[in-house]
Design a protein around this motif. Structure first.
Motif: not given
Length: 128
Positions: A82-101
């Protein structure tokens, strides 16, 4: 009301998007033992944020350990997305994210969760 689910549509599985994410035009941030790589995407049928988790075989030879780390990362993302989704909704953007160990050692779930949360906050700040 918050939903803590991680449905299949939020998983990044498009080969084209993954290649774009790692070939260039993306940004990355480290928070040892993790690195997050993200890129803004366009498209009507895409979710606000789609994620993938990568744990290289070079780090853990045994699949059991790789799968454990992937589960830890996915669970931490699911609880704090929700931290990320709230910021994306406010900015009206979409992102692709990869987590790498990045580490050769296993870490405690609470430590992984703290690092994922920190990375999501950093990405949210950069997007908005």
């Amino acid at each position: 009301m918050k939903t803590y689910a991680l449905p299949k549509k939020e998983r990044l599985n498009s080969r084209i998007l993954i290649e774009k994410l790692f070939s260039g035009g993306s940004r990355s941030l480290p928070a040892f033992p993790l690195r997050i790589v993200y890129m803004q995407v366009e498209g009507e049928n895409l979710p606000a944020a789609s994620i993938m988790v990568s744990v290289p075989k070079k780090r853990f030879k045994r699949a059991v350990k790789r799968n454990r780390v992937k589960r830890q990362i996915r669970e931490a993302y699911r609880m704090h997305k929700d931290i990320l989704l709230d910021a994306l909704e406010a900015a009206g953007r979409k992102v692709a994210v990869a987590f790498i160990w990045l580490d050769n050692e296993l870490h405690d779930s609470s430590e992984v969760e703290a690092k994922v949360k920190k990375l999501l906050q950093l990405v949210a700040e950069r997007i908005s």
